[in-house]
Design an enzyme around this catalytic site. Structure first.
Site, short mmCIF file in Angstrom:
data_model
loop_
_atom_site.label_atom_id
_atom_site.label_comp_id
_atom_site.label_asym_id
_atom_site.label_seq_id
_atom_site.Cartn_x
_atom_site.Cartn_y
_atom_site.Cartn_z
N SER A 1 0.87 -1.19 0.00
CA SER A 1 0.00 0.00 0.00
C SER A 1 0.89 1.22 0.00
CB SER A 1 -0.87 0.02 1.25
OG SER A 1 -0.06 0.02 2.41
N ASP A 2 0.40 2.34 -0.51
CA ASP A 2 1.17 3.57 -0.35
C ASP A 2 1.06 3.98 1.13
OD1 ASP A 2 2.70 5.81 -0.73
OD2 ASP A 2 1.59 6.55 -2.45
N TRP A 3 1.90 4.90 1.50
CA TRP A 3 2.03 5.36 2.90
C TRP A 3 0.66 5.77 3.44
CZ3 TRP A 3 6.99 6.67 5.27
CH2 TRP A 3 6.87 7.33 6.49
N ALA B 1 -2.12 4.50 3.11
CA ALA B 1 -3.26 4.35 2.18
C ALA B 1 -4.33 3.43 2.75
CB ALA B 1 -2.78 3.83 0.83
#
Ligand code: NOJ
Length: 733
Positions: free
Chosen positions: A289-291, A293
């Site tokens: 996942s992005d930071w 997210a």
């Protein structure tokens, strides 16, 4: 009797193998197939050990030798991955030792980091790289980044970004390869190859991470982290193709996006993350996942709480949770409640372990502790950064062949906030780049011209604000010169994440400086360093030449100096259209045809953008012969060869890129006015001729996807375009 003896022998051998296997520990056996090693390891892991593998923590941003012990003690031995902000392998090795020795099964940690355009040897931003049209050079530059990164202890970079971006207000337009899906695929694949090398387990290879899957570049109004309205047709036609190309190139991992893709966020989207990526494309690596997210699914209104967010992201196909800790906190309960099946956990863990095994981390968990001078900023690395910067620079305008600056000019006024600046030439995402590594424009020109041309510097103004007190000094320098070089642009932090701008114009103080200089009547060369296309409507007419250097990295000054002096012939061409004004956004070359060909335009501005995709001038002239086709009619299973002879008819050696576009004027789903299908760049000495060739493969180049991703190849007329030539051919059943 004979048979009985062989049976006894057989069973004895089986028993011996079992004993040997028990002693051998299959997952530690580097000669065993990776899939068998994964199976064996997963079968030995407790639930807690599995869940730890699904998490990524951050390893302190300001970590240094003094708090090394503390940093090591705070990291769990069984953690799956860390974002590693250090540039020294010592800390990595300490943490890794803890993982190898103190975790029950000795599973190495995967160290990730944002190496976006260089680790210490910073080379041009991705948007600039695409303007070089030289994927081979991009691959080499990424190879340098991988070497420097891996020697510092990084196993995995969160790069390349291959989000198609057509709204330059979005700060992240600088991180991708421009507006075209094909170009993003080619440059993305080149960078994957550069990072990952021939084999992920090679000493200087690091794993790539394609991001941000998917549609992030469509964020509404260019506002970062916003909703993106991506139709299923655009998803398949525009946003997915670069990802597919990079997965074919072997990209190990992907990062899920922040954006809400038409109602289902990118970080919890089973269609993109599982149906397309894992089932249709058979990607066997993992998605992070992005930071934040996962947590952000709550803000997006897609999950009521962290537990639901963890469940939705994980079940949709995000295997690793970047920094949220939601998987660690909630997966045990979700599994107990049967909301998350063990098969999914095992699959996710296997995917992460697969990349660790492929990287060779089980065999070589530690990084050799080489000195900085052995691993960073090597002369050959800077050389690659320099070549890439040279080829990325785009000559946008050159009235009356003002450039190059020859000895007919004795005094040059070098003016503007970018002229002596170093920090901003590095651009956003500087990794471990340092200001003092950079050669400024001033320094580059001083070296280039030595004492032959006198340089008179004046700052003129700041990047923004309304302080005009330095105008006077700049005007004096300009008055006393033969030619003015005015160096303007954007600060590095005006681009990148969370760096959207409401206008792509430069602050008015910079424009005003040019108006003042114009009053001197001297020829003006505008040098621009920026991370996005700029609104040049007021500047363009006031200057005689414009050189776009983007954010060129450490070797920017020398590269520009070579171009200004004529030692280097500019060869960059835009990989993104420069709108005439911000209000013209979106404007990109592969738009659909409007319903009324001559109506529907803005009343208050001209229709054409300032500079189209593909625009870029040279100091020489390239003359194109007639575009020739091997046939005017082909069947669907036949290939068509197109050729054009290009001659360098000027006096200077140079490089020319031929961009090949296809148009499909009538189809069952309307098509863009034209689409880039191939490009090639070649060096041509003065007078030299060369044939540029494209092979058209109907299924690859003439078909198009529908909103389910099914490809259609329809008979009918097509056009092939290069430069201002267009050739018609027909596809028949
Ligand atoms: C957030 C950014 O969107 C992403 O591109 C980056 O890789 C991560 N943070 C990690 O720094």
């Amino acid at each position: 009797m004979k048979k009985t003896a062989s049976c006894i022998l057989c069973s004895l051998m089986i028993q011996l193998t079992v004993i040997a296997d028990n002693n051998r520990v299959l997952y530690k056996d580097s000669s065993a197939p990776i899939e068998k090693r994964i199976q064996d390891l997963v079968s030995r892991m407790s639930l807690n050990e599995k869940i730890q593998q699904l998490n990524q923590y951050v390893l302190g941003e300001n970590t240094n030798a003094n708090n090394l012990g503390e940093a090591v003690s705070t990291i769990p031995a069984g953690i799956g991955s860390l974002i590693y902000f250090e540039s020294n392998p010592v800390l990595r090795n300490e943490i890794q030792k803890k993982a190898m020795k103190e975790s029950r099964l000795g599973i190495p940690v995967l160290f990730g980091y944002d190496i976006i355009h260089g680790f210490r040897t910073i080379y041009p931003i991705s948007l600039a790289q695409a303007c070089s049209w030289n994927p081979g050079l991009v691959e080499q530059a990424c190879g340098v980044a991988a070497r420097e990164g891996s020697m510092a202890g990084v196993d995995w970079t969160f790069s390349p970004m291959i989000d198609i971006a057509r709204d330059s207000r979005w700060g992240r337009v600088s991180e991708g390869y421009g507006e075209d899906p094909y170009a993003n695929g080619v440059f993305g694949a080149a960078s994957v190859k550069g990072y990952q090398g021939k084999n992920l387990s090679d000493p200087y290879s690091i794993a790539a991470c394609l991001k941000h899957f998917v549609g992030y570049g469509e964020s509404e109004g260019g506002r970062d982290y916003h909703y993106s309205d991506v139709s299923a047709q655009s998803l398949w036609e525009t946003y997915l193709p670069p990802y597919e190309a990079c997965i074919k190139a072997g990209a190990a991992t992907l990062m899920s996006s922040f954006n809400d893709i038409s109602g289902i966020p990118g970080s919890a989207n089973p269609y993109t993350l599982t149906t397309i990526l894992k089932q249709q494309w058979k990607h066997d690596g993992f998605v992070i996942s992005d930071w934040n997210a996962v947590d952000q699914l709550i803000n997006q209104g897609f999950a009521a709480n962290k537990k639901e967010a963890a469940c939705k992201a994980f079940m949709a196909g995000v295997e690793m949770d970047m920094t949220d800790n939601d998987y660690a906190d909630f997966l045990p309960q979700l599994i107990a409640e049967k909301k998350v099946p063990m098969e999914r956990v095992n699959d996710a863990v296997s995917r992460i372990l697969r990349i660790k095994f492929r990287l060779g981390l089980f065999e070589h968990p530690y990084t050799p502790e080489a000195s900085e001078s052995e691993r960073l900023l090597l002369p050959q690395s800077i050389e690659i950064a320099r070549k890439l910067a040279e080829e990325s620079i785009v000559l946008l305008k050159n009235e009356k062949q003002l450039l190059p600056i020859t000895s007919r000019y004795k005094r040059v006024a070098l003016i503007g906030p970018m002229a002596k600046d170093k920090e901003n030439l590095l651009g956003a995402w500087q990794a471990h780049g340092q200001v003092n590594d950079v050669e400024s424009i001033f320094e580059g020109l001083e070296k280039e011209w030595k004492s032959n041309i006198e340089l008179d510097y004046a700052k003129g103004c700041d990047f923004e604000g309304d302080n005009e007190s330095d105008f006077k000094e700049a005007l004096t320098a300009a008055q006393n010169s033969d030619i003015i070089l005015v160096c303007l642009g954007e600060k590095g932090n005006w681009s990148g994440e969370n760096a959207s701008r409401s206008t792509i114009a430069l602050p008015s103080i910079q424009e005003k400086l040019v108006s003042e200089l114009k009053r001197t009547g001297k020829p003006i060369v505008l040098i621009l360093s920026n991370g996005r296309p700029l609104e040049l409507i007021r500047l363009r007419s006031q200057v005689d030449a414009i050189v776009e250097i983007w954010q060129p990295g450490v070797a920017g000054g020398a590269s520009l100096a070579g171009i200004l002096s004529g030692r280097i012939n500019p060869s960059g061409k835009l990989a993104i259209t420069f709108p005439l004004t911000t209000g013209q956004i979106p404007v990109y070359y592969n738009m659909r045809q409007s319903a009324r060909l001559k109506e529907g335009f803005y009343q208050d501005i001209p229709t054409e953008p300032a500079y189209w995709f593909g625009h870029g001038l040279s100091y020489t002239t390239f003359t194109y012969g007639n575009l020739k086709l091997s046939a005017t009619k082909i069947k669907k299973n036949e290939k068509l060869i197109a050729e054009v002879e290009v001659q360098n008819t000027g006096a200077m050696d140079g490089k020319e890129t031929v961009l090949w576009f296809i148009s499909d004027p009538v189809a069952s789903i309307t098509r863009p006015m034209k689409e880039l299908k191939f490009f090639e760049k070649k060096e041509l000495k003065a007078g030299q001729k060369s044939i540029f060739r494209m092979e058209i493969d109907p299924m690859r180049d003439l078909s198009f996807p529908d909103s389910n991703g099914l490809r259609h190849l329809e008979a009918g007329d097509f056009y092939l375009t290069i430069g201002n030539q267009k050739a018609k051919f027909e596809l028949v059943d």
